[in-house]
Design a protein around this motif. Structure first.
Motif, PDB file in Angstrom:
ATOM      1  N   ALA A   1       0.819  -1.214   0.000  1.00 18.36           N
ATOM      2  CA  ALA A   1       0.000   0.000   0.000  1.00 18.36           C
ATOM      3  C   ALA A   1       0.852   1.263   0.000  1.00 18.36           C
ATOM      4  CB  ALA A   1      -0.925  -0.002   1.215  1.00 18.36           C
ATOM      5  N   ALA A   2       2.063   1.176   0.542  1.00 24.85           N
ATOM      6  CA  ALA A   2       2.934   2.349   0.629  1.00 24.85           C
ATOM      7  C   ALA A   2       3.609   2.691  -0.688  1.00 24.85           C
ATOM      8  CB  ALA A   2       4.002   2.122   1.703  1.00 24.85           C
ATOM      9  N   LYS A   3       3.528   1.805  -1.672  1.00 23.95           N
ATOM     10  CA  LYS A   3       4.262   2.032  -2.925  1.00 23.95           C
ATOM     11  C   LYS A   3       3.752   3.239  -3.703  1.00 23.95           C
ATOM     12  CE  LYS A   3       1.488  -1.172  -5.727  1.00 23.95           C
ATOM     13  NZ  LYS A   3       1.489  -2.489  -6.398  1.00 23.95           N
ATOM     14  N   TYR A   4       2.514   3.686  -3.400  1.00 19.43           N
ATOM     15  CA  TYR A   4       1.948   4.814  -4.126  1.00 19.43           C
ATOM     16  C   TYR A   4       2.477   6.155  -3.627  1.00 19.43           C
ATOM     17  CZ  TYR A   4      -1.261   1.278  -5.869  1.00 19.43           C
ATOM     18  OH  TYR A   4      -1.783   0.145  -6.455  1.00 19.43           O
ATOM     19  N   ASP A   5       3.163   6.137  -2.494  1.00 26.32           N
ATOM     20  CA  ASP A   5       3.758   7.373  -1.971  1.00 26.32           C
ATOM     21  C   ASP A   5       5.223   7.396  -2.361  1.00 26.32           C
ATOM     22  OD1 ASP A   5       4.606   9.580  -0.497  1.00 26.32           O
ATOM     23  OD2 ASP A   5       3.113   9.206   1.051  1.00 26.32           O
TER      24      ASP A   5
ATOM     25  N   LYS B   1       9.792   1.010   3.979  1.00 28.54           N
ATOM     26  CA  LYS B   1       8.742   1.938   3.544  1.00 28.54           C
ATOM     27  C   LYS B   1       7.400   1.260   3.714  1.00 28.54           C
ATOM     28  CE  LYS B   1       7.218   4.553  -0.490  1.00 28.54           C
ATOM     29  NZ  LYS B   1       7.424   4.771  -1.937  1.00 28.54           N
ATOM     30  N   ILE B   2       6.649   1.683   4.725  1.00 27.86           N
ATOM     31  CA  ILE B   2       5.387   1.029   5.047  1.00 27.86           C
ATOM     32  C   ILE B   2       4.350   2.053   5.502  1.00 27.86           C
ATOM     33  CG2 ILE B   2       6.344  -1.234   5.685  1.00 27.86           C
ATOM     34  CD1 ILE B   2       6.288  -0.301   8.606  1.00 27.86           C
ATOM     35  N   LEU B   3       3.098   1.611   5.527  1.00 29.39           N
ATOM     36  CA  LEU B   3       2.034   2.351   6.187  1.00 29.39           C
ATOM     37  C   LEU B   3       1.852   1.786   7.592  1.00 29.39           C
ATOM     38  CD1 LEU B   3      -0.795   2.590   3.480  1.00 29.39           C
ATOM     39  CD2 LEU B   3       1.089   4.169   3.883  1.00 29.39           C
ATOM     40  N   LEU B   4       1.498   2.651   8.520  1.00 25.16           N
ATOM     41  CA  LEU B   4       1.120   2.171   9.840  1.00 25.16           C
ATOM     42  C   LEU B   4      -0.188   1.387   9.731  1.00 25.16           C
ATOM     43  CD1 LEU B   4       1.587   2.102  12.884  1.00 25.16           C
ATOM     44  CD2 LEU B   4       0.363   4.286  13.044  1.00 25.16           C
ATOM     45  N   THR B   5      -1.082   1.873   8.881  1.00 30.18           N
ATOM     46  CA  THR B   5      -2.332   1.176   8.598  1.00 30.18           C
ATOM     47  C   THR B   5      -2.864   1.603   7.242  1.00 30.18           C
ATOM     48  OG1 THR B   5      -4.592   0.738   9.354  1.00 30.18           O
ATOM     49  CG2 THR B   5      -3.748   2.960   9.708  1.00 30.18           C
TER      50      THR B   5
ATOM     51  N   ALA C   1     -11.230   9.515  -4.017  1.00 29.62           N
ATOM     52  CA  ALA C   1     -11.498   8.701  -5.196  1.00 29.62           C
ATOM     53  C   ALA C   1     -10.236   8.083  -5.791  1.00 29.62           C
ATOM     54  CB  ALA C   1     -12.206   9.549  -6.257  1.00 29.62           C
ATOM     55  N   TYR C   2      -9.090   8.763  -5.663  1.00 31.16           N
ATOM     56  CA  TYR C   2      -7.860   8.335  -6.298  1.00 31.16           C
ATOM     57  C   TYR C   2      -7.035   7.376  -5.440  1.00 31.16           C
ATOM     58  CZ  TYR C   2      -6.676  12.239  -3.286  1.00 31.16           C
ATOM     59  OH  TYR C   2      -6.605  13.081  -2.218  1.00 31.16           O
ATOM     60  N   CYS C   3      -7.457   7.144  -4.197  1.00 32.18           N
ATOM     61  CA  CYS C   3      -6.626   6.394  -3.240  1.00 32.18           C
ATOM     62  C   CYS C   3      -7.060   4.938  -3.134  1.00 32.18           C
ATOM     63  CB  CYS C   3      -6.690   7.057  -1.873  1.00 32.18           C
ATOM     64  SG  CYS C   3      -5.645   6.249  -0.640  1.00 32.18           S
ATOM     65  N   VAL C   4      -6.092   4.038  -3.210  1.00 33.82           N
ATOM     66  CA  VAL C   4      -6.392   2.609  -3.110  1.00 33.82           C
ATOM     67  C   VAL C   4      -6.851   2.239  -1.702  1.00 33.82           C
ATOM     68  CG1 VAL C   4      -4.045   1.901  -2.487  1.00 33.82           C
ATOM     69  CG2 VAL C   4      -5.517   0.329  -3.785  1.00 33.82           C
ATOM     70  N   SER C   5      -6.497   3.050  -0.701  1.00 34.20           N
ATOM     71  CA  SER C   5      -6.872   2.752   0.688  1.00 34.20           C
ATOM     72  C   SER C   5      -8.166   3.430   1.117  1.00 34.20           C
ATOM     73  CB  SER C   5      -5.744   3.178   1.645  1.00 34.20           C
ATOM     74  OG  SER C   5      -4.567   2.445   1.401  1.00 34.20           O
ATOM     75  N   ARG C   6      -8.880   4.054   0.212  1.00 37.13           N
ATOM     76  CA  ARG C   6     -10.117   4.746   0.578  1.00 37.13           C
ATOM     77  C   ARG C   6     -11.087   3.769   1.241  1.00 37.13           C
ATOM     78  NH1 ARG C   6     -10.225   3.378  -4.638  1.00 37.13           N
ATOM     79  NH2 ARG C   6     -12.161   2.526  -5.506  1.00 37.13           N
ATOM     80  N   LYS C   7     -11.940   4.310   2.098  1.00 36.73           N
ATOM     81  CA  LYS C   7     -12.781   3.456   2.948  1.00 36.73           C
ATOM     82  C   LYS C   7     -13.773   2.613   2.157  1.00 36.73           C
ATOM     83  CE  LYS C   7     -16.293   7.002   4.007  1.00 36.73           C
ATOM     84  NZ  LYS C   7     -16.919   7.780   5.106  1.00 36.73           N
ATOM     85  N   SER C   8     -14.172   3.056   0.960  1.00 33.41           N
ATOM     86  CA  SER C   8     -15.155   2.302   0.177  1.00 33.41           C
ATOM     87  C   SER C   8     -14.527   1.208  -0.675  1.00 33.41           C
ATOM     88  CB  SER C   8     -15.939   3.253  -0.730  1.00 33.41           C
ATOM     89  OG  SER C   8     -15.078   3.881  -1.668  1.00 33.41           O
TER      90      SER C   8
END
Length: 418
Positions: free
Chosen positions: A15-19, A59-63, A71-78
């Motif tokens: 998930a962190a690869k997009y940053d 390189k990671i996300l905490l969550t 709309a553009y984020c893979v981690s969006r709640k929907s």
């Protein structure tokens, strides 16, 4: 390492690869009191230092849980994806264990938003604080600052992290409002302004009181997603110039949008931003930071898009043919920098070398100038371009002629177009 930790690592590292806004450039945190690690100047996360070393970071996300629905984020709640979250101690243990095994030289930590900005930011700060104080970790730490977090937490983050960054995400307010209606551009601007002022204040204070703690010694950076909301290159580059000038950013990173949903507000699936566009934006960014170009010289109302076929420096030269050829033995440093094929180091060498006498084309080659490009835009001792006085016989046609051999080269190094 337990299977559950491995599973979390796979999810949150992916998930962190997009940053893409990760670099240790500018940090020089020395190892003290027999601590662990050492943050040196140079890049990180599979970047290269000035001495040629390849360095990397965890390189990671905490969550990837998030209360927002951008709309553009893979981690969006929907989005229907597998979710995971590290505890504070798990991130600390991973960083120390990976460092001891020589897998990494630092940590890049971002996060989705748990409950609110402060709740998430507090956990990011706790990780950096534990690493510094409990484990005496002196490696590089880059923390993402959560928009909307309190000044107190942002300040504490700056005491333990080498670099802080707040993502602008979308270049314009209108684009952000369209694609991330729950977010506010002002929530991003406030911590950026606070960081700028604190960095300036602590740097000035250290000149008087040497014991003043360092604060974000590698500065702050940001990232913009390009291609998600239809902004032109002109909008993107002007936004970058604004934040460089007014917020003292170290870097602006550009991340091409990768279509991940069928949302009508977004580009269609299969229409990813060409990698070359990212490259041209980085080249333009480099011209502003190191070559003295203004945004409106690179892109403007008449040329709102970067040319994907040629680099922006050459594009500027072709649009300003009246400024060439440049006499390499007389021109000042700033204009020599504008010659295609001459970089910052080569320009400095030229200024130093011509003190000892006029330079010839062969001297430029020895100084590292890419004369196969620069020769179309310069004159020097014993070398001068001749352009045929015919309609259309200008530099651009001549440059294009290289690939098709549609030019004549005589014995005196004078080149003439058909």
């Amino acid at each position: 390492m337990s299977d559950r930790i491995v599973q979390k690592l796979n999810i949150l590292a992916d998930a962190a690869k997009y940053d893409v806004s990760c670099s240790s450039s500018g940090s020089n945190r020395a190892n003290k009191n027999k601590g662990i690690g050492n943050a040196n100047q140079g890049g990180i996360c599979h970047s290269y230092t000035e001495d040629g070393r390849c360095v990397s970071l965890l390189k990671i996300l905490l969550t990837n849980h998030c209360i927002y629905d951008c709309a553009y984020c893979v981690s969006r709640k929907s989005n229907d994806i597998e979710r995971a979250a590290f505890t504070v101690q798990e991130v600390v243990d991973l960083t120390i264990n990976f460092y001891r095994r020589n897998y990494i030289e630092g940590l890049f930590l971002s996060s989705g938003i748990f409950k609110n900005a402060d709740y998430t930011m507090e956990r990011l700060v706790s990780i950096a604080k534990k690493l510094r104080l409990e484990h005496k970790f002196n490696g590089y730490i880059h923390l993402k600052t959560i928009p909307g977090a309190s000044d107190e937490l942002v300040h504490e983050a700056g005491l333990y992290a080498d670099r802080l960054s707040i993502n602008l995400e979308i270049p314009t307010k209108e684009g952000l409002k369209l694609l991330a209606p729950d977010k506010s551009r002002e929530d991003m601007i406030i911590p950026m302004r606070y960081l700028k002022n604190e960095i300036i204040r602590t740097n000035e204070e250290r000149k008087i009181i040497k014991s003043t703690p360092t604060f974000a010694p590698a500065g702050q950076s940001t990232q913009m997603i390009i291609g998600a909301s239809g902004e032109s290159d002109k909008h993107i580059i002007q936004t970058a110039q604004h934040f460089y000038k007014n917020y003292h950013l170290k870097r602006v990173y550009y991340s091409g949008y990768v279509p991940i949903s069928y949302d009508k507000r977004l580009p269609e699936i299969g229409t990813a931003v060409p990698m070359v566009r990212e490259n041209r934006l980085y080249q333009s960014d480099w011209l502003m930071r190191f070559y003295g170009f203004r945004a409106d010289e690179i892109v403007n109302d008449n040329h709102p898009l970067l040319d994907l076929d040629i680099d922006p420096k050459l594009s500027w030269a072709l649009r300003n043919q009246h400024a060439f050829p440049v006499d390499i033995n007389k021109a000042d440093y700033h204009f020599i920098l504008r010659v295609p094929g001459i970089g910052v180091q080569s320009a400095k060498k030229i200024i130093l070398a011509r003190r000892f006498g006029p330079l010839r084309i062969e001297n430029l080659q020895k100084l590292g100038v890419a004369t196969n490009r620069a020769k179309y835009f310069i004159t020097c001792l014993g070398f001068q371009q001749l352009y045929a006085d015919k309609p259309g016989s200008h530099i651009k046609q001549y440059i294009l002629a290289q690939s098709s051999s549609k030019y004549i080269k005589n014995d005196s190094q004078q080149l003439t177009l058909f």
